[in-house]
Design a protein around this motif. Structure first.
Motif, mmCIF file in Angstrom:
data_model
loop_
_atom_site.group_PDB
_atom_site.id
_atom_site.type_symbol
_atom_site.label_atom_id
_atom_site.label_comp_id
_atom_site.label_asym_id
_atom_site.label_seq_id
_atom_site.Cartn_x
_atom_site.Cartn_y
_atom_site.Cartn_z
ATOM 1 N N ALA A 90 0.853 -1.189 0.000
ATOM 2 C CA ALA A 90 0.000 0.000 0.000
ATOM 3 C C ALA A 90 0.885 1.234 0.000
ATOM 4 N N ILE A 91 0.639 2.121 -0.975
ATOM 5 C CA ILE A 91 1.350 3.394 -1.034
ATOM 6 C C ILE A 91 0.379 4.471 -0.570
ATOM 7 N N ILE A 92 0.636 5.019 0.599
ATOM 8 C CA ILE A 92 -0.223 6.055 1.168
ATOM 9 C C ILE A 92 0.407 7.399 0.856
ATOM 10 N N SER A 93 -0.328 8.226 0.144
ATOM 11 C CA SER A 93 0.239 9.480 -0.359
ATOM 12 C C SER A 93 -0.720 10.630 -0.119
ATOM 13 N N THR A 94 -0.236 11.836 -0.410
ATOM 14 C CA THR A 94 -1.060 13.019 -0.210
ATOM 15 C C THR A 94 -0.636 14.108 -1.182
ATOM 16 N N GLY A 95 -1.572 14.990 -1.551
ATOM 17 C CA GLY A 95 -1.245 16.071 -2.461
ATOM 18 C C GLY A 95 -0.826 15.568 -3.837
ATOM 19 N N SER A 96 0.099 16.276 -4.464
ATOM 20 C CA SER A 96 0.570 15.909 -5.798
ATOM 21 C C SER A 96 1.213 14.539 -5.840
ATOM 22 N N SER A 97 1.678 14.061 -4.697
ATOM 23 C CA SER A 97 2.340 12.758 -4.649
ATOM 24 C C SER A 97 1.391 11.610 -4.960
ATOM 25 N N VAL A 98 0.094 11.848 -4.853
ATOM 26 C CA VAL A 98 -0.871 10.786 -5.170
ATOM 27 C C VAL A 98 -0.708 10.367 -6.628
ATOM 28 N N TYR A 99 -0.530 11.344 -7.509
ATOM 29 C CA TYR A 99 -0.365 11.023 -8.932
ATOM 30 C C TYR A 99 0.917 10.227 -9.157
ATOM 31 N N TRP A 100 2.013 10.631 -8.522
ATOM 32 C CA TRP A 100 3.270 9.884 -8.668
ATOM 33 C C TRP A 100 3.076 8.438 -8.217
ATOM 34 N N ALA A 101 2.370 8.268 -7.101
ATOM 35 C CA ALA A 101 2.140 6.916 -6.578
ATOM 36 C C ALA A 101 1.317 6.082 -7.556
ATOM 37 N N MET A 102 0.331 6.713 -8.179
ATOM 38 C CA MET A 102 -0.499 5.995 -9.145
ATOM 39 C C MET A 102 0.309 5.582 -10.377
ATOM 40 N N MET A 103 1.177 6.451 -10.844
ATOM 41 C CA MET A 103 2.014 6.100 -11.989
ATOM 42 C C MET A 103 3.005 4.994 -11.625
ATOM 43 N N ALA A 104 3.481 5.001 -10.382
ATOM 44 C CA ALA A 104 4.359 3.927 -9.921
ATOM 45 C C ALA A 104 3.595 2.607 -9.885
ATOM 46 N N ALA A 105 2.356 2.647 -9.398
ATOM 47 C CA ALA A 105 1.531 1.441 -9.342
ATOM 48 C C ALA A 105 1.308 0.885 -10.749
ATOM 49 N N LYS A 106 1.139 1.776 -11.700
ATOM 50 C CA LYS A 106 0.946 1.355 -13.095
ATOM 51 C C LYS A 106 2.190 0.643 -13.618
ATOM 52 N N GLN A 107 3.365 1.174 -13.312
ATOM 53 C CA GLN A 107 4.611 0.548 -13.751
ATOM 54 C C GLN A 107 4.848 -0.783 -13.044
ATOM 55 N N LEU A 108 4.461 -0.867 -11.787
ATOM 56 C CA LEU A 108 4.679 -2.097 -11.018
ATOM 57 C C LEU A 108 3.870 -3.266 -11.560
ATOM 58 N N LEU A 109 2.774 -2.979 -12.243
ATOM 59 C CA LEU A 109 1.983 -4.050 -12.847
ATOM 60 C C LEU A 109 2.790 -4.843 -13.867
ATOM 61 N N ASN A 110 3.789 -4.197 -14.467
ATOM 62 C CA ASN A 110 4.648 -4.894 -15.434
ATOM 63 C C ASN A 110 5.432 -6.023 -14.780
ATOM 64 N N ASP A 111 5.623 -5.925 -13.477
ATOM 65 C CA ASP A 111 6.316 -6.965 -12.721
ATOM 66 C C ASP A 111 5.346 -7.781 -11.875
ATOM 67 N N ASN A 112 4.071 -7.681 -12.224
ATOM 68 C CA ASN A 112 3.015 -8.423 -11.521
ATOM 69 C C ASN A 112 2.950 -8.061 -10.032
ATOM 70 N N ILE A 113 3.256 -6.820 -9.745
ATOM 71 C CA ILE A 113 3.130 -6.306 -8.382
ATOM 72 C C ILE A 113 1.928 -5.372 -8.351
ATOM 73 N N HIS A 114 0.961 -5.709 -7.507
ATOM 74 C CA HIS A 114 -0.275 -4.932 -7.427
ATOM 75 C C HIS A 114 -0.219 -4.019 -6.198
#
Length: 320
Positions: A203-227
């Motif tokens: 779980a990536i808990i974020s706030t402010g503009s960092s929420v978007y960065w966390a979402m883009m990281a989550a998208k990239q992590l799917l390439n390694d089958n990490i949800h």
């Protein structure tokens, strides 16, 4: 339940500093009663300038005198209507700490302090970096602390604040930033975080503009089958401890990310919750290190400190 976000889109820019002024204008046109104070020349040069021109009797300029503005905002709030006070974010906690503490918080008045330019700034350097404010705000009683993830959520925060009793900080960033939410059709409640991306590996808990960065990281992590689950913790105080512990139970790995010092901000708040409740999983926090940050383009500086999507991906892999 997750909400509809821009998770599958590239950057869609909007500006919270413009959005809040436009929303105040709408509220004034609707007949809602409030007062607006501002300092320096930030408000007149933004959308709030339209409010100042159309409703001059409810708008007050304090020049470059932030402490005076905050103190006077308390006095205005004591006369009845809530006060929205826009202050240059880096100076709000440092120059007006006494007034925030003793005038606003101690008297428990309905003042909404809107701190702009949160995080790093390209031109001003360390004196204009707003990276230690959350640590101060969290320690002051009675203060509610909101950090909107995007312009649309900033509008929701402004609206919600009209029904809220007591003083409030609304912390917004310096300018245009990517939208997190695809539309406004989601429930926003002060004190309740929002799950923007589902996932059970961490779980990536974020706030402010960092929420978007966390979402883009989550998208990239799917390439390694990490949800990776992403949480928008838009309210720092009161903190949604129930959601934090839900993430802890269901993922076992918690990472926080914020445009703030690693000392005293969201990460520290989440760590307190986890430690007090005996969390034995993996925890780490990402933010600006305990130093005066490098001077440069903010996005490049954040990337230097590992706070880009790629940096978050690397940290998550290390943790799990």
């Amino acid at each position: 339940m997750t909400v509809q976000t821009t998770f599958d889109f590239d950057q869609m820019l909007s500006n919270a500093r413009e959005a809040y002024g436009e929303e105040l204008m709408k509220m004034a046109d609707e007949g809602l009663d409030f007062v607006f104070t501002y300092s320096d020349n930030i408000a007149p040069s933004s959308a709030a300038g339209k409010l100042i021109k159309k409703y001059p009797d409810r708008c007050f300029n304090f020049g470059i005198a932030e402490a005076n503005q905050v103190g006077a905002s308390c006095g205005l709030a004591l006369t009845g209507p809530p006060v929205f006070a826009q202050v240059f974010g880096p100076f709000l906690p440092l120059r007006a700490a006494d007034q925030i503490h003793t005038d606003i918080a101690y008297n428990d008045v309905n003042v909404r302090l809107i701190g702009t330019h949160a995080g790093l700034t390209a031109g001003g350097g360390p004196t204009h970096n707003c990276v230690c404010d959350l640590a101060l705000y969290r320690a002051i009683p009675n203060l509610t602390i909101l950090v909107p993830a995007d312009a649309g959520q900033c509008i929701k925060a402004i609206r919600a604040s009209m029904e809220h009793q007591g003083p409030m900080i609304i912390r917004i960033n310096r300018g245009g930033s990517p939208d997190v939410y695809a539309d406004s059709n989601y429930e926003y409640q002060i004190g309740k975080g929002i799950e923007t991306v589902p996932g059970d590996d961490c779980a990536i808990i974020s706030t402010g503009s960092s929420v978007y960065w966390a979402m883009m990281a989550a998208k990239q992590l799917l390439n390694d089958n990490i949800h990776a689950r992403v949480v928008d913790m838009h309210t720092i105080k009161p903190l949604d401890t129930e959601l934090i512990m839900k993430c802890a139970r269901e993922t076992g790995t918690i990472l926080t990310i914020e445009e703030h010092s690693i000392n005293g901000g969201l990460g520290s708040a989440v760590a307190d919750v986890l430690c007090e409740r005996g969390f034995t999983g993996s925890f780490s926090k990402m933010g600006l290190p305990d130093e005066f940050a490098l001077l440069g383009d903010p996005d490049k500086v954040y990337a230097h400190y590992g706070m880009s999507a790629e940096g978050i991906v690397s940290k998550v892999k290390e943790m799990i």
